[in-house]
Design a protein around this motif. Structure first.
Motif, PDB file in Angstrom:
ATOM      1  N   TRP A 138       0.837  -1.198   0.000  1.00  0.00           N
ATOM      2  CA  TRP A 138       0.000   0.000   0.000  1.00  0.00           C
ATOM      3  C   TRP A 138       0.874   1.250   0.000  1.00  0.00           C
ATOM      4  O   TRP A 138       2.001   1.229   0.500  1.00  0.00           O
ATOM      5  CB  TRP A 138      -0.915   0.006   1.221  1.00  0.00           C
ATOM      6  CG  TRP A 138      -1.980  -1.036   1.156  1.00  0.00           C
ATOM      7  CD1 TRP A 138      -2.020  -2.214   1.835  1.00  0.00           C
ATOM      8  CD2 TRP A 138      -3.151  -1.004   0.341  1.00  0.00           C
ATOM      9  NE1 TRP A 138      -3.149  -2.932   1.504  1.00  0.00           N
ATOM     10  CE2 TRP A 138      -3.867  -2.212   0.597  1.00  0.00           C
ATOM     11  CE3 TRP A 138      -3.684  -0.087  -0.568  1.00  0.00           C
ATOM     12  CZ2 TRP A 138      -5.069  -2.503  -0.038  1.00  0.00           C
ATOM     13  CZ3 TRP A 138      -4.890  -0.378  -1.188  1.00  0.00           C
ATOM     14  CH2 TRP A 138      -5.560  -1.570  -0.921  1.00  0.00           C
ATOM     15  N   PRO A 150      -6.235   2.757  -6.018  1.00  0.00           N
ATOM     16  CA  PRO A 150      -5.366   1.826  -5.288  1.00  0.00           C
ATOM     17  C   PRO A 150      -4.294   1.255  -6.202  1.00  0.00           C
ATOM     18  O   PRO A 150      -4.462   1.218  -7.435  1.00  0.00           O
ATOM     19  CB  PRO A 150      -6.341   0.732  -4.832  1.00  0.00           C
ATOM     20  CG  PRO A 150      -7.425   0.752  -5.861  1.00  0.00           C
ATOM     21  CD  PRO A 150      -7.575   2.188  -6.264  1.00  0.00           C
ATOM     22  N   THR A 195      -5.298  -5.934  -5.569  1.00  0.00           N
ATOM     23  CA  THR A 195      -4.793  -4.993  -4.583  1.00  0.00           C
ATOM     24  C   THR A 195      -3.672  -5.662  -3.776  1.00  0.00           C
ATOM     25  O   THR A 195      -3.483  -6.883  -3.853  1.00  0.00           O
ATOM     26  CB  THR A 195      -5.906  -4.538  -3.628  1.00  0.00           C
ATOM     27  OG1 THR A 195      -6.246  -5.639  -2.763  1.00  0.00           O
ATOM     28  CG2 THR A 195      -7.141  -4.099  -4.391  1.00  0.00           C
ATOM     29  N   PRO A 196      -2.919  -4.884  -2.973  1.00  0.00           N
ATOM     30  CA  PRO A 196      -1.888  -5.494  -2.118  1.00  0.00           C
ATOM     31  C   PRO A 196      -2.439  -6.547  -1.151  1.00  0.00           C
ATOM     32  O   PRO A 196      -1.682  -7.378  -0.651  1.00  0.00           O
ATOM     33  CB  PRO A 196      -1.309  -4.293  -1.373  1.00  0.00           C
ATOM     34  CG  PRO A 196      -1.491  -3.155  -2.322  1.00  0.00           C
ATOM     35  CD  PRO A 196      -2.820  -3.414  -2.974  1.00  0.00           C
ATOM     36  N   ASN A 197      -3.747  -6.510  -0.874  1.00  0.00           N
ATOM     37  CA  ASN A 197      -4.370  -7.535  -0.020  1.00  0.00           C
ATOM     38  C   ASN A 197      -4.811  -8.748  -0.810  1.00  0.00           C
ATOM     39  O   ASN A 197      -5.500  -9.627  -0.283  1.00  0.00           O
ATOM     40  CB  ASN A 197      -5.584  -6.947   0.706  1.00  0.00           C
ATOM     41  CG  ASN A 197      -5.178  -5.942   1.767  1.00  0.00           C
ATOM     42  OD1 ASN A 197      -4.012  -5.849   2.140  1.00  0.00           O
ATOM     43  ND2 ASN A 197      -6.135  -5.170   2.242  1.00  0.00           N
ATOM     44  N   TYR A 218      -9.669   8.076  -5.188  1.00  0.00           N
ATOM     45  CA  TYR A 218      -8.490   7.299  -4.806  1.00  0.00           C
ATOM     46  C   TYR A 218      -8.280   6.147  -5.786  1.00  0.00           C
ATOM     47  O   TYR A 218      -9.226   5.419  -6.115  1.00  0.00           O
ATOM     48  CB  TYR A 218      -8.648   6.755  -3.392  1.00  0.00           C
ATOM     49  CG  TYR A 218      -7.503   5.858  -2.982  1.00  0.00           C
ATOM     50  CD1 TYR A 218      -6.216   6.370  -2.844  1.00  0.00           C
ATOM     51  CD2 TYR A 218      -7.700   4.497  -2.761  1.00  0.00           C
ATOM     52  CE1 TYR A 218      -5.165   5.552  -2.475  1.00  0.00           C
ATOM     53  CE2 TYR A 218      -6.656   3.673  -2.404  1.00  0.00           C
ATOM     54  CZ  TYR A 218      -5.382   4.214  -2.259  1.00  0.00           C
ATOM     55  OH  TYR A 218      -4.330   3.402  -1.921  1.00  0.00           O
ATOM     56  N   GLY A 271       0.519   6.407  -4.862  1.00  0.00           N
ATOM     57  CA  GLY A 271       0.958   5.133  -5.407  1.00  0.00           C
ATOM     58  C   GLY A 271       1.278   5.168  -6.883  1.00  0.00           C
ATOM     59  O   GLY A 271       1.459   4.126  -7.515  1.00  0.00           O
ATOM     60  N   LYS A 313       2.762   4.716   0.804  1.00  0.00           N
ATOM     61  CA  LYS A 313       3.275   5.303   2.039  1.00  0.00           C
ATOM     62  C   LYS A 313       3.022   6.809   2.024  1.00  0.00           C
ATOM     63  O   LYS A 313       2.620   7.392   1.016  1.00  0.00           O
ATOM     64  CB  LYS A 313       4.769   5.009   2.180  1.00  0.00           C
ATOM     65  CG  LYS A 313       5.122   3.535   2.094  1.00  0.00           C
ATOM     66  CD  LYS A 313       4.507   2.715   3.210  1.00  0.00           C
ATOM     67  CE  LYS A 313       4.929   1.252   3.127  1.00  0.00           C
ATOM     68  NZ  LYS A 313       4.293   0.416   4.175  1.00  0.00           N
TER      69      LYS A 313
END
Length: 217
Positions: free
Chosen positions: A36, A70, A98-100, A68, A44, A38
């Motif tokens: 995600w 992601p 996504t990073p998840n 936003y 990003g 920083k």
């Protein structure tokens, strides 16, 4: 054509398989970082600075009106051009992970908000779709096709997680090919329709579309 090895001098930990590049004029942007965003770059998205085979990633700025965006890996991305001179005016970004490791089904539109005094500002908006909305997926493709003076967005292929009602503990994160349906989207009104082609019986995680002389193939 020649290939050269580039050395990333900063933010090297952000680069991982599945990232994307897009370009407005002479400005190239990196999208799809690892993890995600920083505080140093909350958007990003990074402006690529390439000098003497050395690659530097500089945080990109977005307008206040932007939604936003992601960091998405393996999304489908394509450009929209001005019909008069062929200059890219927008990019479409659909799906991705996504990073998840969640799979997205959203469609984003990226444009250049301003370019003054070497400061580049982007604008991002989410496009709401109605009708046969494409399922969440990654590793697929999105193209803009033209026919008889009109244009449509085509989404095809990709992979996604097994539906929740079919998952088991052992195969909770298993992925499958998406259904081999072709989605046509009217970008002006956000209307999406799905079409099946009997010759295509299996899903694919790629698609190629070529347009030439106002005809689509």
């Amino acid at each position: 054509m020649t290939l050269q090895t580039l050395v990333a001098s900063n933010n090297t930990s952000l680069i991982q398989p599945g990232f994307s590049f897009f370009r407005f004029g002479k400005h190239v942007f990196f999208f799809g970082q690892k993890g995600w965003p920083k505080r140093s770059c909350p958007t990003g998205v990074f402006l690529v600075d390439l000098k003497n085979n050395e690659l530097k990633l500089r945080p990109a700025a977005f307008s206040n009106e932007s939604c936003y965006l992601p960091p998405l890996r393996h999304p489908a991305i394509t450009s929209l051009s001005d019909s008069s001179d062929g200059e890219v005016i927008q990019y479409l970004i659909h799906g991705g992970k996504t990073p998840n490791n969640e799979v997205s089904q959203k469609l984003y539109i990226i444009s250049l908000a301003s370019s003054v005094s070497k400061k580049i500002t982007l604008c991002c908006s989410e496009k709401d779709l109605e009708g046969d909305v494409p399922d969440a997926r990654y590793g697929h493709s999105i193209n803009v096709v033209h026919s008889r003076g009109k244009k449509a967005v085509v989404i095809f292929g990709g992979r996604s997680y097994v539906p929740l009602n079919q998952r088991t503990t052992e195969k909770w994160n298993s992925v499958v090919d998406c259904q081999p349906s072709i989605y046509l989207i009217d970008l002006q009104f956000g209307c999406s329709t799905t079409h099946a082609i009997k010759e295509i019986q299996d899903g694919f995680s790629f698609h190629v579309s070529i347009t030439r002389n106002d005809k689509s193939t």
